[in-house]
Design a protein around this motif. Structure first.
Motif, PDB file in Angstrom:
ATOM      1  N   LEU A  13      83.000 -46.748  43.971  1.00 39.70           N
ATOM      2  CA  LEU A  13      81.755 -46.339  44.621  1.00 39.70           C
ATOM      3  C   LEU A  13      81.577 -46.943  46.014  1.00 39.70           C
ATOM      4  N   GLN A  14      82.459 -47.847  46.410  1.00 40.83           N
ATOM      5  CA  GLN A  14      82.258 -48.545  47.681  1.00 40.83           C
ATOM      6  C   GLN A  14      82.135 -47.615  48.887  1.00 40.83           C
ATOM      7  N   PRO A  15      82.888 -46.511  48.972  1.00 41.78           N
ATOM      8  CA  PRO A  15      82.697 -45.612  50.119  1.00 41.78           C
ATOM      9  C   PRO A  15      81.313 -44.964  50.162  1.00 41.78           C
ATOM     10  N   GLN A  16      80.594 -44.952  49.035  1.00 41.65           N
ATOM     11  CA  GLN A  16      79.268 -44.337  48.982  1.00 41.65           C
ATOM     12  C   GLN A  16      78.130 -45.337  49.191  1.00 41.65           C
ATOM     13  N   LEU A  17      78.448 -46.613  49.338  1.00 43.29           N
ATOM     14  CA  LEU A  17      77.396 -47.631  49.382  1.00 43.29           C
ATOM     15  C   LEU A  17      76.367 -47.330  50.464  1.00 43.29           C
ATOM     16  N   GLY A  18      76.825 -47.031  51.670  1.00 46.71           N
ATOM     17  CA  GLY A  18      75.893 -46.782  52.763  1.00 46.71           C
ATOM     18  C   GLY A  18      75.004 -45.583  52.516  1.00 46.71           C
ATOM     19  N   ALA A  19      75.588 -44.494  52.034  1.00 40.48           N
ATOM     20  CA  ALA A  19      74.805 -43.284  51.788  1.00 40.48           C
ATOM     21  C   ALA A  19      73.766 -43.510  50.700  1.00 40.48           C
ATOM     22  N   LEU A  20      74.148 -44.202  49.631  1.00 42.00           N
ATOM     23  CA  LEU A  20      73.207 -44.471  48.544  1.00 42.00           C
ATOM     24  C   LEU A  20      72.090 -45.392  49.006  1.00 42.00           C
ATOM     25  N   MET A  75      64.392 -52.818  38.173  1.00 43.42           N
ATOM     26  CA  MET A  75      65.841 -52.898  38.272  1.00 43.42           C
ATOM     27  C   MET A  75      66.481 -51.885  37.342  1.00 43.42           C
ATOM     28  N   ALA A  76      67.697 -51.480  37.710  1.00 45.46           N
ATOM     29  CA  ALA A  76      68.464 -50.548  36.889  1.00 45.46           C
ATOM     30  C   ALA A  76      69.906 -51.027  36.857  1.00 45.46           C
ATOM     31  N   GLU A  77      70.512 -51.016  35.674  1.00 43.62           N
ATOM     32  CA  GLU A  77      71.889 -51.483  35.548  1.00 43.62           C
ATOM     33  C   GLU A  77      72.705 -50.495  34.731  1.00 43.62           C
ATOM     34  N   THR A  78      73.907 -50.194  35.237  1.00 39.71           N
ATOM     35  CA  THR A  78      74.892 -49.396  34.514  1.00 39.71           C
ATOM     36  C   THR A  78      76.223 -50.145  34.561  1.00 39.71           C
ATOM     37  N   ASP A  79      77.248 -49.547  34.008  1.00 39.43           N
ATOM     38  CA  ASP A  79      78.574 -50.150  34.099  1.00 39.43           C
ATOM     39  C   ASP A  79      79.096 -50.139  35.531  1.00 39.43           C
ATOM     40  N   ASP A  80      78.495 -49.311  36.398  1.00 35.09           N
ATOM     41  CA  ASP A  80      78.978 -49.142  37.766  1.00 35.09           C
ATOM     42  C   ASP A  80      78.215 -49.939  38.812  1.00 35.09           C
ATOM     43  N   TYR A  81      76.960 -50.302  38.539  1.00 33.18           N
ATOM     44  CA  TYR A  81      76.162 -50.953  39.571  1.00 33.18           C
ATOM     45  C   TYR A  81      74.926 -51.635  38.982  1.00 33.18           C
ATOM     46  N   VAL A  82      74.314 -52.488  39.810  1.00 35.23           N
ATOM     47  CA  VAL A  82      72.968 -53.005  39.567  1.00 35.23           C
ATOM     48  C   VAL A  82      72.131 -52.626  40.780  1.00 35.23           C
ATOM     49  N   ALA A  83      70.948 -52.076  40.552  1.00 38.46           N
ATOM     50  CA  ALA A  83      70.076 -51.658  41.647  1.00 38.46           C
ATOM     51  C   ALA A  83      68.711 -52.307  41.506  1.00 38.46           C
ATOM     52  N   PHE A  84      68.108 -52.599  42.656  1.00 39.56           N
ATOM     53  CA  PHE A  84      66.752 -53.146  42.707  1.00 39.56           C
ATOM     54  C   PHE A  84      65.927 -52.270  43.639  1.00 39.56           C
ATOM     55  N   ALA A  85      64.640 -52.098  43.320  1.00 36.82           N
ATOM     56  CA  ALA A  85      63.732 -51.391  44.224  1.00 36.82           C
ATOM     57  C   ALA A  85      62.298 -51.792  43.928  1.00 36.82           C
ATOM     58  N   SER A  86      61.460 -51.585  44.910  1.00 36.73           N
ATOM     59  CA  SER A  86      60.027 -51.825  44.707  1.00 36.73           C
ATOM     60  C   SER A  86      59.395 -50.727  43.869  1.00 36.73           C
ATOM     61  N   GLU A  87      60.028 -49.560  43.811  1.00 30.67           N
ATOM     62  CA  GLU A  87      59.523 -48.456  43.003  1.00 30.67           C
ATOM     63  C   GLU A  87      60.697 -47.730  42.351  1.00 30.67           C
ATOM     64  N   TYR A  88      60.472 -47.233  41.148  1.00 34.87           N
ATOM     65  CA  TYR A  88      61.528 -46.571  40.383  1.00 34.87           C
ATOM     66  C   TYR A  88      62.084 -45.350  41.114  1.00 34.87           C
ATOM     67  N   ARG A  89      61.259 -44.628  41.864  1.00 34.92           N
ATOM     68  CA  ARG A  89      61.723 -43.386  42.485  1.00 34.92           C
ATOM     69  C   ARG A  89      62.875 -43.614  43.457  1.00 34.92           C
ATOM     70  N   ALA A  90      63.068 -44.849  43.923  1.00 37.79           N
ATOM     71  CA  ALA A  90      64.192 -45.129  44.815  1.00 37.79           C
ATOM     72  C   ALA A  90      65.529 -44.982  44.092  1.00 37.79           C
ATOM     73  N   PHE A  91      65.512 -44.976  42.753  1.00 38.87           N
ATOM     74  CA  PHE A  91      66.747 -44.857  41.978  1.00 38.87           C
ATOM     75  C   PHE A  91      67.163 -43.400  41.750  1.00 38.87           C
ATOM     76  N   ALA A  92      66.321 -42.459  42.112  1.00 36.54           N
ATOM     77  CA  ALA A  92      66.508 -41.064  41.689  1.00 36.54           C
ATOM     78  C   ALA A  92      67.866 -40.497  42.080  1.00 36.54           C
ATOM     79  N   GLY A  93      68.405 -40.901  43.229  1.00 35.69           N
ATOM     80  CA  GLY A  93      69.668 -40.345  43.690  1.00 35.69           C
ATOM     81  C   GLY A  93      70.899 -41.120  43.278  1.00 35.69           C
ATOM     82  N   LEU A  94      70.751 -42.162  42.483  1.00 38.15           N
ATOM     83  CA  LEU A  94      71.898 -42.970  42.089  1.00 38.15           C
ATOM     84  C   LEU A  94      72.696 -42.286  40.983  1.00 38.15           C
ATOM     85  N   PRO A  95      74.015 -42.353  41.037  1.00 38.06           N
ATOM     86  CA  PRO A  95      74.821 -41.692  40.005  1.00 38.06           C
ATOM     87  C   PRO A  95      74.621 -42.347  38.638  1.00 38.06           C
TER      88      PRO A  95
END
Length: 298
Positions: free
Chosen positions: A14-21, A256-276
């Motif tokens: 996923l590293q090539p997608q880091l900036g876009a995500l 926060m959201a965690e999968t086998d591929d990443y850990v994500a943090f945001a002030s609001e859940y809607r920021a996660f909507a585009g994550l694979p």
């Protein structure tokens, strides 16, 4: 109010997608911080070399500045994104280049340095700031970002987050500290210097100071619970990962959201909507006073 995002990639694919995500997450936080934005992205380091991100090296200054840097280190390389410049140089050239930067006055400043960090920030809507620095085209291992709604200091690029006060370290903050001026004076006596009146810069400096004393990041963050007075959510970037801490009251939103591929943090859940794979993620609210910390293996 302000908005924070963070993305730590476990899956190298996923590293090539880091900036876009990260850019999409940052855009989603516009309503929480429309006046300025910034981000730190980690990756691409080389052993024995330091990346220094400088703000304010305009097109007019570039020829003279590059010539001066190359006179100090003939293997230095340069990468421009708008008015920010990343100088890659041997570790032993860093001090001399910092002295050179100081000769250009306050309009040219070092905003970060380290093995892998690059840091960009500016005034404007988060989407515009991300586009200005071409965030969507960047790759890396992890990133943190911030959208600011200034409440206690002016809307300036210098006042935008993240703040970096130590090697490969940066911090973003949602909230307010009530004892930052007292703490600033203590840290100045211990040899630190500050560019702004922003309380977040003091928090970043505090962590840098504790880390310089040999503490681990989790120890330094735990100590901040008693030394920093106020309400806050911190997200801290380091060379190998990132960490999250909420104050004891935890009145600032965080998820926060965690999968086998990443850990994500945001002030609001809607920021996660585009994550694979977000539909299968473990989603949770970080607990107050608990340090959450993820790192890549050294």
């Amino acid at each position: 109010m302000c908005g924070i995002v963070g993305l730590f990639l476990k899956n190298p694919a996923l590293q090539p997608q880091l900036g876009a995500l990260t850019a999409q997450m940052l855009k989603t936080m516009t309503e929480r911080g429309p006046d300025s934005a910034g981000f730190a992205i980690y990756g691409g380091g080389a052993h024995g070399r330091t990346k220094m991100t400088l703000r304010g090296v305009t097109e007019v200054l570039r020829p003279d500045f590059e010539k001066s840097v190359l006179s100090l280190s003939d293997s230095a390389t340069f990468s421009y994104r708008d008015d920010h410049l990343v100088v890659s140089c041997p570790d032993d050239a860093v001090s001399a280049i910092r002295e050179l930067v100081a000769e250009y006055g306050p309009d040219v400043t070092v905003v970060s340095s380290g093995d892998s960090i690059e840091l960009y920030k500016g005034v404007g809507l988060p989407e515009e700031v991300a586009a200005r620095f071409q965030l969507a085209q960047m790759s890396g291992t992890h990133a943190i970002g911030h959208t600011r709604m200034a409440t206690e200091s002016a809307v300036t690029t210098a006042g935008a987050h993240p703040f970096s006060t130590g090697p490969d370290q940066c911090l973003v903050h949602n909230g307010s500290l009530s004892n930052h001026n007292t703490l600033r004076r203590q840290l100045v006596r211990d040899g630190l210097s500050f560019e702004t009146e922003n309380d977040t810069e003091v928090a970043a400096g505090y962590l840098s100071w504790r880390l310089s004393q040999g503490e681990r990041l989790d120890e330094a963050l735990t100590a901040s619970l008693s030394d920093l007075d106020g309400f806050y959510t911190f997200v801290v970037g380091t060379r190998d990962g990132f960490a999250v801490l909420r104050d004891p009251v935890a009145c600032k939103p965080a998820v926060m959201a965690e999968t086998d591929d990443y850990v994500a943090f945001a002030s609001e859940y809607r920021a996660f909507a585009g994550l694979p794979g977000i539909e299968s993620a473990t989603v949770f609210e970080p607990e107050p006073q608990r340090v959450y910390h993820w790192e890549h293996a050294a």
